[in-house]
Write a protein that holds these residues in place. Sequence first.
Motif, PDB file in Angstrom:
ATOM      1  N   LYS A 157       0.856  -1.175   0.000  1.00 51.15           N
ATOM      2  CA  LYS A 157       0.000   0.000   0.000  1.00 51.15           C
ATOM      3  C   LYS A 157       0.901   1.236   0.000  1.00 51.15           C
ATOM      4  O   LYS A 157       1.994   1.213   0.572  1.00 51.15           O
ATOM      5  N   TYR A 158       0.426   2.312  -0.638  1.00 46.97           N
ATOM      6  CA  TYR A 158       1.207   3.549  -0.619  1.00 46.97           C
ATOM      7  C   TYR A 158       0.268   4.739  -0.749  1.00 46.97           C
ATOM      8  O   TYR A 158      -0.836   4.639  -1.277  1.00 46.97           O
ATOM      9  N   GLY A 159       0.730   5.881  -0.236  1.00 43.79           N
ATOM     10  CA  GLY A 159      -0.078   7.087  -0.239  1.00 43.79           C
ATOM     11  C   GLY A 159      -0.215   7.706  -1.619  1.00 43.79           C
ATOM     12  O   GLY A 159       0.584   7.439  -2.526  1.00 43.79           O
ATOM     13  N   LYS A 160      -1.206   8.578  -1.768  1.00 45.58           N
ATOM     14  CA  LYS A 160      -1.525   9.145  -3.087  1.00 45.58           C
ATOM     15  C   LYS A 160      -0.432  10.065  -3.620  1.00 45.58           C
ATOM     16  O   LYS A 160      -0.378  10.325  -4.837  1.00 45.58           O
ATOM     17  N   ASN A 161       0.434  10.558  -2.739  1.00 45.50           N
ATOM     18  CA  ASN A 161       1.510  11.446  -3.193  1.00 45.50           C
ATOM     19  C   ASN A 161       2.782  10.690  -3.575  1.00 45.50           C
ATOM     20  O   ASN A 161       3.744  11.292  -4.057  1.00 45.50           O
ATOM     21  N   VAL A 162       2.803   9.388  -3.358  1.00 45.93           N
ATOM     22  CA  VAL A 162       3.982   8.574  -3.668  1.00 45.93           C
ATOM     23  C   VAL A 162       3.972   8.227  -5.150  1.00 45.93           C
ATOM     24  O   VAL A 162       2.969   7.748  -5.680  1.00 45.93           O
ATOM     25  N   THR A 163       5.089   8.476  -5.824  1.00 47.08           N
ATOM     26  CA  THR A 163       5.188   8.207  -7.254  1.00 47.08           C
ATOM     27  C   THR A 163       6.285   7.175  -7.531  1.00 47.08           C
ATOM     28  O   THR A 163       7.190   6.977  -6.719  1.00 47.08           O
ATOM     29  N   GLY A 164       6.204   6.545  -8.680  1.00 49.64           N
ATOM     30  CA  GLY A 164       7.234   5.608  -9.097  1.00 49.64           C
ATOM     31  C   GLY A 164       7.232   4.289  -8.353  1.00 49.64           C
ATOM     32  O   GLY A 164       8.214   3.535  -8.424  1.00 49.64           O
ATOM     33  N   VAL A 165       6.139   4.006  -7.655  1.00 52.88           N
ATOM     34  CA  VAL A 165       6.040   2.779  -6.855  1.00 52.88           C
ATOM     35  C   VAL A 165       4.724   2.098  -7.180  1.00 52.88           C
ATOM     36  O   VAL A 165       3.703   2.767  -7.397  1.00 52.88           O
ATOM     37  N   LYS A 166       4.752   0.778  -7.198  1.00 52.44           N
ATOM     38  CA  LYS A 166       3.512   0.024  -7.404  1.00 52.44           C
ATOM     39  C   LYS A 166       3.469  -1.147  -6.436  1.00 52.44           C
ATOM     40  O   LYS A 166       4.501  -1.551  -5.867  1.00 52.44           O
TER      41      LYS A 166
END
Length: 357
Positions: A83-92
């Motif tokens: 899981k990751y926050g909406k502001n995190v980029t480049g991650v899946k």
Amino acid sequence: MFIMKETMKALRMHAPYDFRYEDVPVPEIDDDEILVKIEGCGICAGDVKTYHGGVRVWGTTPENRYIEAPVIGGHEFVGRVVKYGKNVTGVKEGDRMVSEQMVPCGECRFCKAGYYSMCHRHYIYGFKKDAQGGFAEYMKFSKEGIHHKIPEGLTLEQAVLIEPLACAMHAVERAKIQHNDVVVISGLGAIGLGMVSVARKQQPRLIVGLDLRQKRLDKALKCGADIVLNPMEVNIGEEIRKLTDGYGCDVYIEASGSEKSVLQGMDAIRFCGRYVQFGVFPKAITVDWNDIGDGKEIEIYGAHLGPYCYEPVMKSILDGSIYTEGLISHTFKLEDWEKAFEVAEKDPDAFKVMLVP
């Protein structure tokens, strides 16, 4: 799709000799954070010293205590993103990742100058309430952390070695090794063995490994050492001088955290040699500082953590220039942490012990 659990199992450090495998809430993340499912986490020698009440962590008074107990320990972790926050980029979801052990503030003079591993706030995963560690089923990567994706070509065992090998690489960098140097590395645990591999990449004239355990000496030869010596069997200073026309070694890297190793290094090192202290001592030690100044004019360097080394370490593991075979010597379930810590501390065949949830 990840289904959120409310609680998870974790190993929390409450006090010296009081570590507990218990139920705790699964970390909640905000818009800038990442939640990972831990695949494995190595036991550091520092974790063992923490269990035994090492003053570097517990201090001598509540005012100088570093640890914020109770806290989930473990800083040699690897996990997959769930899981990751909406502001995190480049991650899946599904990405295998590691976060560097220091969580820098980004605002102090050291962070702003690029020395983030010496962040004045000094939050290291596994010791602070806002930087809980990897001895757990799940872990939160801080928005202030420095995260890296791990190539799928690395095995779990290799991935768990990234943090300790980054420490090894940084310590060797501090030594400023030249091609004509005789380099001595004292203490051949997983990090010391990593130092041997990294030092070999610098192509010095001679690498000498020191340890009390025969299996570690044998492994050092596979990692790239030219000569290995047991300090219980020979006088190290005398042997090093025999190898160097009576001068002594150019570089001595202390990776054991032993007072005797320091004294041995001061004896073995040449005039104007370079000494690197990496090993952590359980208590204050005594050294004759005349050897440093008036005696030999030695250059003394400290080595802390592994800044800027995570990506080079992963590349070096993949191309085989850092030897990793067998460095994870034992694997235990997290619930069997007591046996795992005992093996890490006492088993002569142990290099690095890994816990898996």
